[in-house]
Each structure stands twice: as structure tokens, then as C-alpha cells.
Design an enzyme around this catalytic site. Structure first.
Site, short mmCIF file in Angstrom:
data_model
loop_
_atom_site.label_atom_id
_atom_site.label_comp_id
_atom_site.label_asym_id
_atom_site.label_seq_id
_atom_site.Cartn_x
_atom_site.Cartn_y
_atom_site.Cartn_z
N ASP A 68 -13.49 3.29 -4.84
CA ASP A 68 -13.60 1.85 -4.57
C ASP A 68 -13.02 1.00 -5.68
O ASP A 68 -12.49 -0.10 -5.43
CB ASP A 68 -15.06 1.45 -4.36
CG ASP A 68 -15.45 1.56 -2.91
OD1 ASP A 68 -16.55 2.06 -2.64
OD2 ASP A 68 -14.64 1.16 -2.06
N ILE A 71 -9.48 0.38 -4.91
CA ILE A 71 -9.11 -0.16 -3.60
C ILE A 71 -9.41 -1.65 -3.59
O ILE A 71 -10.49 -2.08 -3.99
CB ILE A 71 -9.92 0.50 -2.45
CG1 ILE A 71 -9.73 2.00 -2.45
CG2 ILE A 71 -9.50 -0.07 -1.11
CD1 ILE A 71 -10.50 2.68 -1.35
N ASP A 109 -13.55 -6.75 -1.18
CA ASP A 109 -13.26 -7.52 -2.39
C ASP A 109 -12.96 -8.98 -2.08
O ASP A 109 -13.41 -9.87 -2.76
CB ASP A 109 -12.09 -6.89 -3.14
CG ASP A 109 -12.41 -5.48 -3.56
OD1 ASP A 109 -11.68 -4.55 -3.18
OD2 ASP A 109 -13.43 -5.30 -4.23
N HIS A 153 -1.44 -10.84 12.83
CA HIS A 153 -0.44 -11.35 13.76
C HIS A 153 0.81 -11.68 12.97
O HIS A 153 0.75 -12.40 11.98
CB HIS A 153 -0.95 -12.62 14.46
CG HIS A 153 -2.01 -12.35 15.46
ND1 HIS A 153 -1.77 -11.68 16.63
CD2 HIS A 153 -3.32 -12.63 15.45
CE1 HIS A 153 -2.89 -11.57 17.30
NE2 HIS A 153 -3.87 -12.14 16.61
N CYS A 195 2.99 -7.50 15.22
CA CYS A 195 4.14 -7.67 16.10
C CYS A 195 5.37 -7.87 15.23
O CYS A 195 5.29 -8.53 14.19
CB CYS A 195 3.98 -8.91 16.97
SG CYS A 195 2.51 -8.86 17.99
N SER A 221 3.62 -5.27 19.00
CA SER A 221 2.78 -4.08 18.85
C SER A 221 1.57 -4.25 19.75
O SER A 221 0.98 -5.33 19.80
CB SER A 221 2.28 -3.96 17.41
OG SER A 221 3.31 -3.58 16.58
N SER A 223 -2.19 -3.27 21.56
CA SER A 223 -3.51 -2.74 21.23
C SER A 223 -3.78 -1.53 22.11
O SER A 223 -3.14 -1.34 23.14
CB SER A 223 -4.57 -3.81 21.44
OG SER A 223 -4.35 -4.45 22.66
#
Lengths: 345, 607
Positions: A68, A71, A109, A153, A195, A221, A223
Site C-alpha cells: 500500500d 500504491i 489516497d 470517460h 472510450c 469501449s 461495459s
């Protein structure tokens, strides 16, 4: 004196050739300084799947070793505690609803309105205010491999953040160049699931970058499937098949980046997964291991498995196997990694 | 200097002068045809949902209401209706289940009360809310019983409210309102809720900001289709996304949804001519009914406060003769639940989709950008004619010997404004009388006759030809400005007014010719066809024909009774149709009529 040091080195080499632990460790990744930045840029309830995407990748990345502290997880909205969530405090990435990807072990975070283009760029270039805690900083150096995953998006040459701003491909390329100049990465792997994803990385010009996107210019793209009990789409196609690939990955996997590029062929992803390798000149991406980016040397505790421990912690082997092995304890020492996210029966 | 260019009479091409009448008539008829052509698939658009957060039908149904539960509720409601304490019964049903419920007394002689309950969102702080309305009594189309108790609407609203109580996914409050005297009760409740009247008693409790809702009118136990009623006050309409959500859910559950009780079969089995006829009927009724300014249900009151709402009415009209089984109430509950779940996803009010549109059938519509064009074509002759007249007034300063300077331009003739203003004042005064007389059909006829004989009694308009043209010019500009403004408020009313006024303009302008036959012909037309009452009767007959779908004989009694009902109730709705007609359209018509009686005075000296 010289002879003694020579003998020590020889002894060390000999043992490493023979010692089973060394053999095991050699096969796994040797990286100790890998970082991951996972960003979800969209908010609102109907963008549930973006949060599920990022959290699923977070689980895979953590399971393969990156802790963690290395990351940076950015989630633009709170789906788990959204008043519309029929399963409060739980986020699922599958209609079977078996894994709650927002469990106890998730450290976010940057959340909510903190996920902005400015914060994202500041994290990458480390131009954060002095009071920023260490957990919110990307403290990489010239030997770190960085894995960046972004979802939300997007459009032709931009990615929308939070419904009111966007980051353009040119800006992102400049940010990576800043990182290169400041020697903040050794190699960078950029994955984007939006997308027209490929348009986001076509402007990169810094060396040692690999990039893959879920669709090319002009394509959306898609779903994957809807969870009718929750009433939203829960995962995107590219991430779904990427997760299927990553779930089979182990620390000692020899799967390459090229295999990852082909994890979602057109008949499964419908949009065309596009990648970019021309900046990755020092090595051949076909021979580069995926665990060079997504894996890290795990903190290991060497534990002698005995009855007491097996009562408390379940490892990868079954109970009967442990009991059998106990009998031949002295001959074979089984070394396994403690499961990062223990599933208690 | 008003214009940069000198517009002179000689700038008008001669061919145009000769064929003016043809051009104007052409525009008018093309406008009318254009309106009918709105139906065609080239011009109309397919429905789509603009707000992608709605996702109707994406979530599976979570509420299961058993028939026994409904029967139990209906039993209690029936006793409530019989013993005239229905509001107490509803309030006690809420309180038993732990839902807050309140009553509001309508401050009049009857003991009627509005009752409403609020199902609060369990995990949020009442920021937004949805409203479900079920009037206690609804109007039905039967002669024997004009209103009927809305038993099944109330029962299902209650059942859904009870089922959604304590569900963890409700992010908005649900207000369940049961108003007493249909529109009157609703208006009083809304005025008290939003505190619009200074002397109204505020309500006991409020919920979050009301975003949208539904009205449920289901008086019959078994019904065959759902009529979606969306006409609001003064031509207001709910957001198209709301209607499309309900239509999408009805289609998903295979429930026939109709507009104005006309069900258009969209399958490929249907003959094209039937599809065209029904679509045309829907479009024309849509335009005609919106012109009255009176809403078709309780939802109109909510639209006034910009709370998007439509009325769902369980009608007995079958979609075709082969439909034998009525709609199950379970399917109907699914639609309402799906609608509430879709609304639940929203964060903002409806703002993405159209607020001005006409329905052609439940799959196609025309938006304001398209339907403004026919009205523009119809009103264009007025503007062109006024420009032509304007250009004919002025002369360049070199040609004429005697010049009359007015407003900085040199006019060809001397302008005597006094006669014109006197005329306008007389007409306005006579028209304003209409505002004060009680609106009965007989009184209107008397008023009309007075207007017809007024040119004979009062002094008729005496002017030169040029002054007559000037009067026409003023009237044309006023008329087009009026119709333009009206079209933005209530397009249907503007369209009908344009259809009425444009022929009036033409024939009034025609009376400029000196030939006595033309003059008498024009006056005769004004008496018979271009007469507001006759136009009203024609409109009423056309509307009845379209709604019935078959040939009917004209019925004067029906006209008078409908007119009386309309006048009696329109004050309730904050509608301004009658006011605009009396104060704006009738004066123009009257002025045009009186201008056909003008007497030519001296021939003007110049030119």
C-alpha cells in the site's frame, strides 16, 4: 585475506545454486521499488463500473506484491456508501457478487473531489505541498518501474475528470517527460480503459514507456455486464478480461507484456485493444515480464509450518498436505507466501 | 434615421406586386401543409433518452406486492369512501406502519381534506424527493357517473409506498399525496407547500426538493391500456425524458400506452395508412388540446411549479379488438417501481431533454425547432406585406414637389393619425367589454352582434387610401408580434390564432379595392366564416371528430355545455387563454372587420 573473501564468495555462490529458497526467489521478481498509480476519474452512481475496475486492478496489484505504501489509489466517488447502493459498504465487480472489492484492506489516497487533474499531475511530478503525507506521494526514483492504470470517460485526445475538467494527451505526455527528466521512473507501463483510449497515449515522447488502451480512435469501449440487483453495469470489458488474465498470474509467472496485450482479443473486447511499444527501446517487450511492473518483492516472513500455525492461517496448500509434510519436516521445507488478503473460512 | 437604406416603392419588383396575393396564399397553404407534414419520418425524430443516468428497466424489480395485501387495502378504502372519512383511513394506514402522515383542511364549506405521507430516505438527509399523487376521485368519460373513486390508484400508491419504506437504496424521499377535490385540492396543497400565498397556512411537514413524480388515476379494476396525459397549463409540457422513461417501461412490460386514448400500433403488421391516420390524429389533437390552456389532469398544477409529472390513467380502450385479457396489476406495479428506481438514480432535475415538443406516436416526436417552421411560414405573409406597405409610403426627396416630413423620412402623403387612433380606441374598448361580462354563449352572441352593427351605428372609418394602408401596416406588425410572442408561450394557441387571423388580414386588405362587390363579399366573409365564435365552433367540432375517430354530427348543445364547463374551470388553473383572446386577438379581428367599412375620403393630392 583475499583468499578468505574469495572462499566466502564461492561459498555464497554454491549455496545459492543449491539452496531451495534462493532458487525460489530467483524465479520471482527482484524489483523492490515498483509503484502503481490507479486512477478512477468519473463520479456519479451510473459510473459504478469505473470504481469497480480500479478496485479490482488494485487487488491484483496488491496480491502480486506492491504494498500500500507504493500504491496511489484515486477514486473520484464513493460508491460503497452511496445512498443508492442496495448493498451498503460493498462494491462488486461481478454479477455473482462473491468478492467485495471494497473490503477492509483498501487504502484510498485521493478520494472524491480531491481527484483532479492538478492533484494527479502534482503526484506524478512530486510538486506537492510540504505538508502532504508520505502515503500520498509518489516517491519513485530512477530505478522504479511504474504501473499507471486510468479509467473513466474519455474522448479523442482527452480524459474527463470529475465531469468538469479534462486532461489532454499532450499534457500527459509533457508530465511523463517531466518525470523522465527528474529521473522519477526507470520504465513506465500505462494502461487505460476508456472510450478512444489509444488517443491518450499517442503523444508520448519520453523513453521507456509501454502503453496499452482498450479502444482505438473513434471506438467506444464497452461495459461487460449489468448486475440487475444493483441496477448498474459493474465492470468494463477490457478490465474484465485483463482481470481474468491477472488472476492467473503468480509471483513467479513468466507471462510477458505481449501476453497481456493479447489478453482481450477483438471477439471478446469488441473494441480493438491498441498498444504502443516504440518508446520501449532498451528491451524487447515480448520478453519483458509482466511482473516487472505489477509485481514487487514481498515482505517475507519465513515460517515453519506446524500445527499451531495451520490452525490460524490458511496457506495455499491444503490441510492434509500440511499434516503429511509435517512428517517429513526435516527433509522438505515448504516455503509459501502468506496470503495478502486472507480469506477466513 | 431608422434604416440605413432608402426603401422606396420603386424598389419592389413589378412582378411581385402583381402576384402578391398568390405569394401570400402560397405561404399560408404551405404552412398548413407543413404542419401536417411534421408527421413524416423525415422530419420527426425517434424517441431517445437524453439523461443516461435514468437507465429505465436496468434494475430488476425488488418489490413484491401480493394480491391479498391489495385486497386488504382496498377493503379499508371502500369503507372509508362509504363512511366519508377516507382521509382519516389513509392517515391511520400510514401511522400503523410508522410513516409520518398529515392532513390539510381545504378552507371551504365541505369537510374535504388533503392527506399526504412522507416516506423518508433512510440514509440521506432529505435533499430531494419524488411525489406520487393519487386523487381521491377522478373524472371518467361516462355519462352516468362523472367522477369515480380512484380506488385502485390509491391502493397501489399506498402499497408501493409501504413497500419502499426502509429500503436501503432509496436516496430520495417519497411524498404520497391524496388530494381531495382534484385540481382544487392540489392547488391548495401546492400553494401551502411552497408558501406562495401570503395568507395560506403552511403545512406541517416538508420533504426534500421535489424533482418529479407521477399521478395515478385508476378507477377501474380491470383496464386495457394506460393513457399518458401530459398537457399542462397554458401549453406547458413535462420534460420529454420523463415520458420516454414511462413509455420505455410500458414497452418492456408489454402494456399498451396511448396518448389521448389513441393507441398507435408500431409493429410492422399494421397497415401504413392506419398508422398514418392514427399518428395524424395524435398530432392534431396534441396541437388542438394544448391551445385551450387547460391541463388534462392534476399534473398540470405541478408543472406550474416545474415539478415534472404526467398522469397515468387506466383506460378501458383496447389496443385492438383482439385484446381480451386486461392488464395485470402486477405489471402496473412494476412500471411504477421501475420509474421510481430510475428517478432515484438522478442527481439533478430533468434538464437534458426537450420541454417543447409534439407527440406523433409513442416512438416519434417533433421538437420546437421543427414545428416552429410551419408557423413561421404562416406568419411570413404578414411581415412581407407590412414591408411592402412600408416601402410604398416613402419617396425620395428629389421627386415630389410637396413633401411631408414625418419621423425623419419624407412621406408621400399627409398623415392624419387622429382618425386611426380613434378607430383603434373604439375597437379596444368594445373588446374589453368581453372581460367583464359573464362568459355564457348567449351573451357572447349578443356581444358579437353588437360588434357587427357597430360600424353602422358609430362613425365608420374615413380615410384616404394611404391612411388605410397605414392602418393595415400597424395591424400587420402588431399581429405578427403578438403571434410571435404567443408562439413562445403556447405554440398551439398561436398556430390556431394565426390560422384564424391570416385570412382576416387578407380579406381586410382586399377590401381596399373600390369595387362594391368585393367589399360586400369581404364583409360577408367576416360575418360568417372569419368570425371568432364560428371559428370556435369549428375548432370544437374538429376536436370532437378527432377524438372520437369517426364521423359525428355537429351538436350545438355539446358546444355550449363544453364551453360552460371550460369557462367555469379555467379560472382554477391559472390559465390565460381567454384573457389573451379577449384582449389581443379579438381587438385585432374587430379592427380588421371595421376597416372593411372604411369610406374613402378625398383622393390624395400627390401622386
Amino acid at each position: 585475506m583475499l583468499f578468505r573473501s574469495f572462499l566466502t564468495v564461492l561459498l555464497f555462490l554454491a549455496i545459492s545454486a543449491v539452496d531451495p529458497f534462493e532458487k525460489f526467489a530467483e524465479a520471482t521478481t527482484r524489483h523492490t521499488n515498483n509503484w502503481a498509480i490507479l486512477v478512477d476519474t468519473s463520479r456519479f452512481w451510473f459510473n459504478y463500473r469505473h470504481v469497480a475496475n480500479v478496485l479490482s486492478i488494485y487487488r491484483s496489484v496488491k496480491r502480486l506484491g506492491i504494498p500500500d505504501s507504493n500504491i496511489i489509489l484515486m477514486l473520484a466517488d464513493d460508491m460503497a456508501c452511496n445512498a443508492r447502493n442496495p448493498r451498503p459498504a460493498e462494491i462488486f465487480n461481478n454479477v455473482a457478487e462473491q468478492i467485495n472489492v471494497y473490503g477492509d484492506d483498501v487504502e484510498v489516497d485521493y478520494r472524491g473531489y480531491d481527484v483532479t487533474v492538478e492533484n494527479f499531475v502534482r503526484v506524478l511530478t512530486n510538486r506537492l505541498p510540504e505538508v502532504t503525507p508520505v502515503s500520498k506521494r509518489l516517491l519513485s526514483d530512477e530505478s522504479s518501474n511504474i504501473f499507471i492504470y486510468m479509467t473513466g470517460h474519455g474522448g479523442d485526445g482527452f480524459l474527463k475528470f470529475q465531469d468538469n475538467e479534462e486532461i489532454s494527451a499532450v499534457e500527459l505526455a509533457d508530465v511523463f517527460e517531466q518525470m523522465w527528466r527528474k529521473k522519477r521512473y526507470h520504465e513506465l507501463f500505462f494502461v487505460v480503459d476508456t472510450c478512444q483510449a489509444a488517443t491518450l497515449f499517442e503523444k508520448f515522447y519520453s523513453p521507456n514507456i509501454l502503453a496499452v488502451g482498450s479502444s482505438k480512435r473513434g471506438e467506444d469501449s464497452l461495459s461487460h455486464h449489468v448486475d440487475p440487483k444493483i441496477g448498474v453495469y459493474v465492470i468494463d470489458r477490457f478490465t474484465y478480461y485483463a482481470l481474468e488474465f491477472l488472476e492467473k498470474l503468480k509471483q513467479d509467472s513468466q507471462k510477458t507484456i505481449n501476453d497481456f496485450f493479447h489478453c482481450c482479443p477483438k471477439h471478446l473486447c469488441i473494441s480493438e485493444v491498441t498498444w504502443r511499444t516504440d518508446l520501449f527501446t532498451k528491451r524487447d517487450y515480448r520478453k519483458t515480464l509482466l511482473t516487472d511492473f505489477i509485481g514487487n518483492v514481498r515482505r517475507t516472513d519465513i515460517v515453519m509450518i506446524d500445527k499451531q500455525f495451520s490452525d490460524n492461517i490458511l496457506t495455499n496448500s491444503t490441510r492434509e498436505a500440511i499434516v503429511d509434510k509435517e512428517e517429513e519436516q526435516s527433509k522438505q521445507q515448504q516455503f509459501t507466501y502468506i496470503s495478502q488478503m486472507p480469506i477466513v473460512d | 434615421m431608422p434604416l440605413l437604406s432608402n426603401l422606396l416603392a420603386k424598389d419592389i419588383p413589378q412582378t411581385f406586386q402583381k402576384f402578391q396575393l398568390h405569394v401570400y396564399a402560397g405561404f399560408f397553404f404551405f404552412g398548413l401543409l407543413g404542419f401536417v407534414y411534421l408527421m413524416s419520418p423525415i422530419v420527426s425524430r425517434r424517441n431517445y433518452l437524453s439523461e443516461n443516468a435514468l437507465s429505465p428497466g436496468l434494475v430488476s424489480n425488488d418489490i413484491y406486492i401480493s394480491n391479498e395485501h391489495i385486497r386488504d387495502i382496498i377493503g379499508q378504502l371502500r369503507t372509508g369512501f362509504k363512511e366519508k372519512n377516507i382521509s382519516d383511513v389513509i392517515q391511520s394506514m400510514f401511522v400503523q406502519r410508522g410513516i409520518e402522515a398529515y392532513k390539510q383542511n381545504l378552507e371551504d364549506d365541505t369537510n374535504d381534506e388533503n392527506v399526504y405521507g412522507i416516506v423518508r430516505a433512510p440514509r440521506l438527509a432529505s435533499t430531494e424527493s419524488i411525489i406520487l399523487v393519487a386523487p381521491l376521485y377522478v373524472r371518467i368519460q361516462s355519462k352516468s357517473q362523472p367522477i369515480k373513486a380512484n380506488l385502485y390508484g390509491i391502493a397501489h400508491t399506498l402499497a408501493i409506498g409501504f413497500a419502499l419504506h426502509r429500503k436501503p437504496y432509496m436516496a430520495k424521499d417519497i411524498i404520497l399525496l391524496f388530494p381531495a377535490q382534484q385540481e382544487n385540492g392540489t392547488r391548495i396543497w401546492l400553494d401551502a407547500y411552497f408558501n406562495t400565498k401570503p395568507d395560506s397556512i403552511p403545512l406541517d411537514a416538508h420533504a426534500g426538493s421535489i424533482q418529479a413524480g407521477l399521478t395515478l388515476e385508476f378507477p377501474h379494476e380491470k383496464f386495457y391500456s394506460i393513457d399518458l396525459r401530459h398537457n399542462g397549463i397554458n401549453g406547458q409540457l413535462p420534460n420529454l425524458d420523463l415520458i420516454n422513461t414511462v413509455v420505455h417501461l410500458c414497452d418492456k412490460n408489454s402494456i399498451p400506452a396511448s396518448y389521448y386514448d389513441i393507441y398507435v400500433d408500431l409493429s410492422s403488421n399494421e397497415l401504413f395508412i392506419d398508422y398514418m391516420k392514427k399518428s395524424l390524429r395524435t398530432l392534431l389533437i396534441n396541437a388542438l388540446t394544448l391551445a385551450t390552456g387547460v391541463p388534462s389532469g392534476v399534473h398540470g398544477q405541478f408543472l406550474h411549479y416545474r415539478i415534472e409529472m404526467i398522469t397515468l390513467f387506466g383506460s378501458l380502450t383496447k389496443r385492438d379488438q383482439y385484446q381480451t385479457s386486461p392488464i395485470t396489476l402486477r405489471a402496473f406495479d412494476d412500471i411504477i417501481e421501475g420509474f421510481i428506481r430510475s428517478l432515484n438514480n438522478l442527481l439533478e432535475r430533468f434538464h437534458q431533454s426537450f420541454f417543447f415538443y409534439f407527440h406523433i406516436n409513442r416512438r416519434n416526436f417533433v421538437s420546437i425547432a421543427t414545428y416552429m417552421v410551419p408557423l413561421g411560414l404562416i406568419v411570413a405573409p404578414a411581415l412581407i406585406r407590412s414591408l411592402v406597405l412600408y416601402m410604398s409610403f416613402f419617396t425620395s426627396s428629389e421627386t415630389s414637389a410637396t413633401t411631408y416630413i414625418t419621423l425623419g423620412r419624407t412621406m408621400k402623403f399627409d398623415m392624419n393619425y387622429s382618425a386611426m387612433f380613434l378607430e383603434i380606441l373604439e375597437c379596444l374598448a368594445l373588446s374589453y367589454v368581453l372581460m367583464w361580462i359573464p362568459m355564457k354563449f348567449t351573451y357572447l352572441i349578443i356581444c358579437q352582434i353588437t360588434m357587427f352593427i357597430s360600424p353602422i351605428l358609430l362613425r365608420p372609418f374615413r380615410s384616404t387610401e394611404r391612411q388605410f394602408d397605414y392602418l393595415q401596416f400597424i395591424l400587420l406588425l402588431t399581429g405578427s408580434a403578438l403571434l410571435g410572442c404567443l408562439s413562445l408561450l403556447n405554440y398551439s394557441m398561436a398556430f390556431l390564432a394565426a390560422c384564424f387571423l391570416m385570412p382576416c388580414y387578407m380579406f381586410a386588405g382586399c377590401s381596399k379595392f373600390d369595387h362594391w362587390i368585393i367589399k360586400y363579399f369581404c364583409r360577408f366573409l367576416f360575418l360568417t366564416c372569419l368570425n371568432p365564435l364560428v371559428f370556435l365552433a369549428l375548432y370544437h367540432y374538429l376536436a370532437r371528430l378527432l377524438m372520437a375517430g369517426e364521423f359525428l354530427l355537429p351538436n350545438f348543445n355539446q358546444l355550449t355545455s363544453d364551453f360552460d364547463t371550460y369557462i367555469a374551470s379555467y379560472r382554477l388553473f391559472n390559465a390565460w387563454t381567454v384573457d389573451v383572446v379577449c384582449l389581443a386577438i379579438v381587438p385585432i379581428w374587430f379592427l380588421l372587420y371595421r376597416s372593411t367599412f372604411w369610406i374613402r375620403t378625398l383622393v390624395d393630392k400627390t401622386q
